[in-house]
Scaffold this motif. Structure first.
Motif, PDB file in Angstrom:
ATOM      1  N   VAL A 379      39.794  -3.533 -13.344  1.00  0.00           N
ATOM      2  CA  VAL A 379      40.649  -2.514 -13.944  1.00  0.00           C
ATOM      3  C   VAL A 379      41.917  -2.418 -13.109  1.00  0.00           C
ATOM      4  CG1 VAL A 379      40.890  -0.094 -14.603  1.00  0.00           C
ATOM      5  CG2 VAL A 379      38.672  -1.230 -14.835  1.00  0.00           C
ATOM      6  N   THR A 380      43.075  -2.533 -13.743  1.00  0.00           N
ATOM      7  CA  THR A 380      44.351  -2.442 -13.044  1.00  0.00           C
ATOM      8  C   THR A 380      45.125  -1.223 -13.544  1.00  0.00           C
ATOM      9  OG1 THR A 380      45.482  -3.846 -14.657  1.00  0.00           O
ATOM     10  CG2 THR A 380      44.452  -4.941 -12.781  1.00  0.00           C
ATOM     11  N   SER A 381      45.904  -0.643 -12.665  1.00  0.00           N
ATOM     12  CA  SER A 381      46.732   0.515 -12.996  1.00  0.00           C
ATOM     13  C   SER A 381      47.908   0.551 -12.039  1.00  0.00           C
ATOM     14  CB  SER A 381      45.918   1.810 -12.904  1.00  0.00           C
ATOM     15  OG  SER A 381      45.409   1.993 -11.590  1.00  0.00           O
ATOM     16  N   PHE A 382      48.863   1.415 -12.328  1.00  0.00           N
ATOM     17  CA  PHE A 382      50.006   1.563 -11.429  1.00  0.00           C
ATOM     18  C   PHE A 382      50.308   3.058 -11.280  1.00  0.00           C
ATOM     19  CE2 PHE A 382      51.623   0.840 -15.698  1.00  0.00           C
ATOM     20  CZ  PHE A 382      52.516   1.884 -15.878  1.00  0.00           C
ATOM     21  N   PRO A 383      50.872   3.453 -10.133  1.00  0.00           N
ATOM     22  CA  PRO A 383      51.087   4.883  -9.865  1.00  0.00           C
ATOM     23  C   PRO A 383      52.178   5.470 -10.751  1.00  0.00           C
ATOM     24  CG  PRO A 383      52.049   3.548  -8.124  1.00  0.00           C
ATOM     25  CD  PRO A 383      51.287   2.604  -9.013  1.00  0.00           C
ATOM     26  N   ILE A 384      52.061   6.772 -10.966  1.00  0.00           N
ATOM     27  CA  ILE A 384      53.063   7.531 -11.711  1.00  0.00           C
ATOM     28  C   ILE A 384      53.914   8.299 -10.713  1.00  0.00           C
ATOM     29  CG2 ILE A 384      53.439   9.313 -13.460  1.00  0.00           C
ATOM     30  CD1 ILE A 384      50.741   8.617 -14.635  1.00  0.00           C
ATOM     31  N   PRO A 388      49.849  12.557  -8.717  1.00  0.00           N
ATOM     32  CA  PRO A 388      48.704  11.900  -8.063  1.00  0.00           C
ATOM     33  C   PRO A 388      47.931  10.982  -8.998  1.00  0.00           C
ATOM     34  CG  PRO A 388      48.156  14.164  -8.604  1.00  0.00           C
ATOM     35  CD  PRO A 388      49.611  13.990  -8.942  1.00  0.00           C
ATOM     36  N   ASN A 389      48.201  11.041 -10.286  1.00  0.00           N
ATOM     37  CA  ASN A 389      47.490  10.224 -11.262  1.00  0.00           C
ATOM     38  C   ASN A 389      48.085   8.823 -11.336  1.00  0.00           C
ATOM     39  OD1 ASN A 389      45.917  12.492 -11.983  1.00  0.00           O
ATOM     40  ND2 ASN A 389      47.498  13.169 -13.426  1.00  0.00           N
ATOM     41  N   ARG A 390      47.352   7.939 -11.986  1.00  0.00           N
ATOM     42  CA  ARG A 390      47.793   6.563 -12.177  1.00  0.00           C
ATOM     43  C   ARG A 390      47.775   6.227 -13.662  1.00  0.00           C
ATOM     44  NH1 ARG A 390      47.952   3.577  -7.546  1.00  0.00           N
ATOM     45  NH2 ARG A 390      47.767   1.624  -8.737  1.00  0.00           N
TER      46      ARG A 390
END
Length: 638
Positions: A379-384, A388-390
């Motif tokens: 699972v990949t994600s990037f910061p907002i 604190p969420n992604r």
């Protein structure tokens, strides 16, 4: 047709067989399954000889709950359209030649002098002067010590305790021609006191029956949401429209959308528990709304109406949901967007919110990995920024048994993508293998935002490293999507054809469809190509090419460009091995199309409407069922 037997004017009693009525039925009339609850009320009012302004109805249906020949009669309240429809369904399910429905009706006075017992009970008569009647409306005394209000319009079981204070004697009419003194027995007085709390005078005096009971003054709802739901339900069932005039912490006011209609409901908080009570109501609606696009048919009401349907079939179509909603609210024709949002809300109520499902994705993968050894996921994600969420980017997963089966499969996989049709759009990527019997075996799944070089590169790179293996040769069959072709041109993704660890081939069916459009929809040309592309001998293929040179040169020009990396590059040589089986070198293993992955798209067509965690669960349960069926088949030797 259903025969309705109407019992009114007597009393409901109980014995070993259950509930029964003290007198015979007074009326009977026919109904059908198409008659609404309003028709039933009108028929009852017409036969008992009163109006809705004079009395309100309490209707109960009697049924035998035992199916073994014994008797256990119980009463079921009939209060609205839904309960009436349920009663009709029960009666028609008995499969009798002439269905009969017993209805017990009690009339409650609306304080205008109407007395249901005196009007309906033919056994009650005026007593003679030398006979003392049994008290029916209140206890009787001769001497008067203090004045008492007139309770002639209130039933005996609704008299307040304040009128029975100890040491005081109550008002009574002197019975003409008799000097005897009548006092209530201790038994009747105790029964009177025990039922006071059930009908407090303060509530009954304020209760108006100008329209349906759910909106009567004094009705308490557990929350403001429940109050609004009741108001919306009432207006939908009676085809009215209303709007919120004031919505505050201490008052909630609803009025009609028609300025000439004076309908109004005012509610206030009831106590500290958060409940709300209707304090005031104006005259009934004097308007009618159109049956299309009703204001009060919100997505929440649609979700409530289809809750049971969604529990049985999570992938119900919009047409099916429309039929369910129309059967619940017969006077309203719902719009598509309301049905779509209502289905989404019903799914969220059963499976959790769409947003929260992304937070549960990794715990779900960990649970699958723990119970199915060898399973893998990414699972990949990037910061907002400033949060604190992604932001979710992509996910890929494969099940352990599928990975373990790869050495026993043909070295051919087909890849494809399909749309996710839920609240959040995306693409579901799939890689499919083939066993020795040419049966499908899904190897890996992926979810990305869109089909791009980056997303296809992520999925194909993870597929090679974690599922197939670096040193295993594989033939990949796909359509002519430009982003997929770019994957086989990037040496950093591990699928470079120049390294001789993979080859890329095109789906012949996609080429047939495109050729049919390119040559002006000439079916004879596409049919010739469909036959020639599957030929294994180069001589047979050359015959087709020579035929196209004479009959359709534009088809041959198009086919020479199909396999090129850049279709507009005239200097690049045609890549005929990507298209024709005769020039393939045996890598295809006679698999010419991506029908495998296309079939999987159809298998998960309905699952793709659900939240992301439900999609993962759908693929898991499908793989489990397939492995169980194939193991059973292999163990039986068939």
């Amino acid at each position: 047709m259903i025969c309705v037997k109407l019992f009114v004017g007597g009393e409901i009693q109980y014995n070993s067989d259950g509930a029964f009525y003290s007198i015979r039925p007074k009326f009977s009339f026919p109904v059908t399954v198409n008659h609404a609850f309003d028709y039933l009320e009108n028929e009852i009012y017409k036969r008992v000889g009163c109006t809705v302004s004079q009395a309100s109805l309490k209707i109960q249906a009697r049924f035998n709950l035992r199916q073994d020949g014994q008797r256990d009669y119980q009463l079921i309240p009939v209060t609205d359209q839904e309960s009436w429809k349920m009663i009709l369904d029960i009666v028609t399910s008995f499969q009798q030649r002439l269905p009969v429905l017993d209805l017990y009706v009690e009339l409650e006075s609306n304080h205008n002098g109407f007395n249901s017992q005196l009007d309906l009970n033919s056994q009650i008569h005026i007593p003679s002067s030398n006979r003392i009647p049994e008290p029916r409306t209140r206890p009787s005394f001769i001497r008067v010590r203090k004045p008492v209000p007139d309770y002639s319009h209130v039933p005996v079981d609704a008299i307040d305790d304040n009128s029975l204070e100890s040491g005081d004697e109550m008002l009574s009419d002197e019975i003409e021609g008799s000097d005897e003194e009548v006092r209530p027995t201790s038994q009747s007085q105790s029964q009177l006191r025990s039922r006071v709390s059930q009908y407090p005078i303060t509530v009954r005096d304020n209760m108006s029956r100008t329209f349906d009971k759910p909106l009567a003054v004094g009705t308490v709802y557990e929350s403001k949401a429940a109050l609004r739901a009741a108001i919306n339900k009432f207006h939908l069932e009676h085809n009215y429209k209303c709007k919120v005039k004031y919505n505050g912490a201490t008052r909630f006011n609803v009025v009609c959308t028609d300025d000439f209609c004076k309908f109004s409901v005012i509610a206030n908080p009831h106590n500290l528990s958060g409940s709300w009570i209707i304090k005031k109501q104006a005259i009934p609606h004097t308007c009618k709304a159109t049956p299309h696009g009703h204001y009060q048919l919100t997505a929440e009401l649609v979700a409530r109406a289809i809750d049971n349907t969604m529990r049985k079939n999570m992938c119900a179509t919009i047409n099916h949901i429309r039929d369910v909603v129309k059967s619940t609210y017969r006077k309203v024709t719902p719009k598509y967007n309301k049905l779509w949002r209502g289905r989404e809300l019903a799914i969220a109520n059963l499976l959790g919110s769409w947003e929260n499902s992304y937070n549960l994705l990794i715990p779900l993968f960990e649970a699958i990995k723990r119970t199915n050894p060898g399973s893998k996921y990414c699972v990949t994600s990037f910061p907002i920024e400033n949060s604190p969420n992604r932001h979710f980017k992509a996910a890929a997963w494969a099940y352990g048994p599928c990975i373990a089966a790869i050495p026993f499969l043909r070295p051919v996989i087909s890849i494809d993508a399909c749309f996710m049709s839920g609240r959040y759009k995306g693409r579901l990527l799939m890689a499919c293998g083939y066993d020795a019997e040419n049966r499908l075996l899904p190897l890996a799944f992926g979810i990305v935002e869109k089909e791009s070089v980056e997303n296809w590169g992520f999925f194909m790179r993870w597929l090679q490293l974690e599922v197939i293996g670096n040193n295993r040769f594989m033939c990949v069959i796909s359509d002519r999507h430009l982003k997929i072709k770019s994957v086989f041109q990037d040496p950093h993704l591990g699928w470079d054809e120049s390294t001789n660890i993979c080859v890329h081939r095109l789906c012949s069916q996609h080429v047939v469809d495109n050729l049919f459009k390119h040559v002006g929809r000439r079916k004879e040309v596409s049919d010739k190509f469909k036959i020639g592309v599957n030929k294994k001998k180069p001589r047979r293929l050359q015959e087709m090419i020579q035929d196209f040179e004479i009959s359709c040169p534009e088809a041959l020009d198009y086919l020479n460009k199909v396999g090129k990396r850049n279709s507009n590059d005239e200097d690049e040589l045609p890549c005929l091995e990507k298209l024709y089986q005769a020039m393939d070198g045996g890598h295809r293993w006679e698999i010419m199309t991506t029908n495998g992955s296309e079939s999987l798209n159809n298998v998960f067509k309905l699952t793709r409407r659900l939240p992301i965690t439900a999609i993962v669960q759908g693929t898991f349960y499908k793989m489990t069922s397939w492995f169980r069926e194939r193991r059973k088949k292999s163990s039986s030797g068939t």
